[in-house]
Scaffold this motif. Sequence first.
Motif, PDB file in Angstrom:
ATOM      1  N   GLY A  61       0.836  -1.132  -0.143  1.00 35.90           N
ATOM      2  CA  GLY A  61       0.127   0.005  -0.019  1.00 35.90           C
ATOM      3  C   GLY A  61       0.968   1.330   0.128  1.00 35.90           C
ATOM      4  N   VAL A  62       2.184   1.010  -0.283  1.00 33.39           N
ATOM      5  CA  VAL A  62       3.025   2.359  -0.092  1.00 33.39           C
ATOM      6  C   VAL A  62       3.372   2.491  -1.558  1.00 33.39           C
ATOM      7  CG1 VAL A  62       5.197   3.156   0.682  1.00 33.39           C
ATOM      8  CG2 VAL A  62       3.691   2.085   2.081  1.00 33.39           C
ATOM      9  N   ALA A  63       3.619   3.727  -2.184  1.00 31.98           N
ATOM     10  CA  ALA A  63       3.721   4.087  -3.623  1.00 31.98           C
ATOM     11  C   ALA A  63       4.919   3.640  -4.098  1.00 31.98           C
ATOM     12  CB  ALA A  63       3.318   5.638  -3.732  1.00 31.98           C
ATOM     13  N   ALA A  74       8.735  15.040   4.027  1.00 34.03           N
ATOM     14  CA  ALA A  74       8.472  14.115   2.959  1.00 34.03           C
ATOM     15  C   ALA A  74       9.511  13.057   2.974  1.00 34.03           C
ATOM     16  CB  ALA A  74       8.461  14.606   1.449  1.00 34.03           C
ATOM     17  N   ALA A  75      10.795  13.276   3.320  1.00 32.86           N
ATOM     18  CA  ALA A  75      12.125  12.700   3.462  1.00 32.86           C
ATOM     19  C   ALA A  75      11.821  11.571   4.474  1.00 32.86           C
ATOM     20  CB  ALA A  75      13.281  13.325   3.488  1.00 32.86           C
ATOM     21  N   VAL A  76      11.460  11.952   5.747  1.00 33.20           N
ATOM     22  CA  VAL A  76      11.265  11.286   6.837  1.00 33.20           C
ATOM     23  C   VAL A  76       9.989  10.166   6.386  1.00 33.20           C
ATOM     24  CG1 VAL A  76      10.291  11.076   9.177  1.00 33.20           C
ATOM     25  CG2 VAL A  76      12.057  12.807   8.495  1.00 33.20           C
ATOM     26  N   TYR A  77       9.024  10.552   5.964  1.00 32.27           N
ATOM     27  CA  TYR A  77       7.801   9.823   5.687  1.00 32.27           C
ATOM     28  C   TYR A  77       8.315   8.697   4.586  1.00 32.27           C
ATOM     29  CZ  TYR A  77       4.015   8.109   2.695  1.00 32.27           C
ATOM     30  OH  TYR A  77       3.052   7.149   2.187  1.00 32.27           O
ATOM     31  N   ILE A  90       8.590   1.281   6.635  1.00 26.18           N
ATOM     32  CA  ILE A  90       8.837   0.457   7.817  1.00 26.18           C
ATOM     33  C   ILE A  90       7.492   0.056   8.600  1.00 26.18           C
ATOM     34  CG2 ILE A  90       9.865   0.060  10.027  1.00 26.18           C
ATOM     35  CD1 ILE A  90      12.251   1.900   9.018  1.00 26.18           C
ATOM     36  N   HIS A  91       7.011   1.395   8.833  1.00 23.12           N
ATOM     37  CA  HIS A  91       5.677   0.943   9.562  1.00 23.12           C
ATOM     38  C   HIS A  91       4.466   0.081   8.516  1.00 23.12           C
ATOM     39  CE1 HIS A  91       2.147   2.187  11.806  1.00 23.12           C
ATOM     40  NE2 HIS A  91       1.547   2.978  10.864  1.00 23.12           N
ATOM     41  N   PHE A  92       4.408   0.458   7.303  1.00 20.39           N
ATOM     42  CA  PHE A  92       3.517  -0.273   6.526  1.00 20.39           C
ATOM     43  C   PHE A  92       3.917  -1.717   6.074  1.00 20.39           C
ATOM     44  CE2 PHE A  92       1.862   4.205   6.071  1.00 20.39           C
ATOM     45  CZ  PHE A  92       0.684   4.060   6.661  1.00 20.39           C
ATOM     46  N   TYR A  93       5.208  -2.012   6.555  1.00 26.02           N
ATOM     47  CA  TYR A  93       5.682  -3.315   5.947  1.00 26.02           C
ATOM     48  C   TYR A  93       5.119  -4.093   6.763  1.00 26.02           C
ATOM     49  CZ  TYR A  93       9.812  -6.101   4.362  1.00 26.02           C
ATOM     50  OH  TYR A  93      10.627  -7.175   3.844  1.00 26.02           O
ATOM     51  N   THR A 143       9.913  -7.343  11.351  1.00 28.62           N
ATOM     52  CA  THR A 143      11.211  -7.271  11.593  1.00 28.62           C
ATOM     53  C   THR A 143      11.507  -6.432  12.768  1.00 28.62           C
ATOM     54  OG1 THR A 143      11.528  -5.021  10.484  1.00 28.62           O
ATOM     55  CG2 THR A 143      11.417  -7.175   9.102  1.00 28.62           C
ATOM     56  N   PRO A 144      12.721  -6.480  13.419  1.00 30.11           N
ATOM     57  CA  PRO A 144      13.129  -5.885  14.697  1.00 30.11           C
ATOM     58  C   PRO A 144      13.006  -4.266  14.322  1.00 30.11           C
ATOM     59  CG  PRO A 144      14.467  -7.727  14.410  1.00 30.11           C
ATOM     60  CD  PRO A 144      13.743  -7.576  13.208  1.00 30.11           C
ATOM     61  N   LEU A 145      13.208  -3.884  13.136  1.00 29.36           N
ATOM     62  CA  LEU A 145      13.328  -2.639  12.784  1.00 29.36           C
ATOM     63  C   LEU A 145      11.695  -1.910  12.886  1.00 29.36           C
ATOM     64  CD1 LEU A 145      15.309  -0.205  11.763  1.00 29.36           C
ATOM     65  CD2 LEU A 145      14.544  -0.701   9.440  1.00 29.36           C
ATOM     66  N   LYS A 146      10.933  -2.751  12.429  1.00 29.70           N
ATOM     67  CA  LYS A 146       9.488  -2.414  12.541  1.00 29.70           C
ATOM     68  C   LYS A 146       9.001  -2.145  13.934  1.00 29.70           C
ATOM     69  CE  LYS A 146       4.771  -3.372  11.233  1.00 29.70           C
ATOM     70  NZ  LYS A 146       3.949  -4.001  10.068  1.00 29.70           N
ATOM     71  N   ALA A 147       9.535  -2.978  14.808  1.00 33.03           N
ATOM     72  CA  ALA A 147       8.997  -3.034  16.269  1.00 33.03           C
ATOM     73  C   ALA A 147       9.660  -1.787  16.822  1.00 33.03           C
ATOM     74  CB  ALA A 147       9.709  -4.357  17.047  1.00 33.03           C
ATOM     75  N   GLY A 148      10.948  -1.548  16.551  1.00 35.54           N
ATOM     76  CA  GLY A 148      11.653  -0.304  16.824  1.00 35.54           C
ATOM     77  C   GLY A 148      10.974   0.993  16.600  1.00 35.54           C
TER      78      GLY A 148
END
Length: 229
Positions: A12-14, A189-192, A198-201, A205-210
């Motif tokens: 769902g991410v472009a 926009a860069a942060v997004y 990561i968030h919508f992945y 993963t540990p990165l998403k949990a972080g």
Amino acid sequence: MLTLYSYPSLFGVADNNGYGLKVFAVLKLAGLPFRHQHIVDASKAPRAQLPYIVDDGETVGDSDTIVAHLARRHGLALDAGLRPSHRDLGHLIGRMLDDLYWVMSYSRWKDDRFWPAFRDALRREHPELTDGQLQDAREFNALRYHYQGIGRYEPDEAYARGIADLRVLAGLIPESGFLFGPNPTSFDAAVYGFLANIHFYAIDTPLKAGLSSHANLVRHCEAIHALVD
């Protein structure tokens, strides 16, 4: 019409690459009309890297160079009210996102625990991709990671780098609004571009949990997503 060339979408991410999604978000936030062309082969792109744009016959690569071009050519006002100190902080954040990129990419292509789920997700959403293409890309990325350095880390060590980046970023993102006030800038926009990937992945993963442990990062990501979706 301006055309953005970038990697395919996912979950769902472009764009499933942070730099391409950054440019996509800048264009959306600025209200500039554009075509979005998803490609995988970057061999004909400037520096053989995505994203790039073609704007009135001019080809421009590198996400920062693209944003500067858009501001100059189209009079983008996203960053018009920023003070020099804001721009300096945005520059530092961008360099930290460059570091986060390698950890995010590692979690997809390198880590044997998550690679199969990532590969299968790509095949589901983009059945034109072959197993051979994906395996070639994995091997290519393994070489990149080795020479960059992240590929020489054990997974827990690699994720610790990314989680530290997210912790620092969480200290800079406000509880409401955006980085430098009530309106988003190109730095938001860069942060997004990276947080959304990561968030919508849809793979834990540990990165998403972080990232999920910082409510303000989640809020910022979802706020920009609602504006550009």
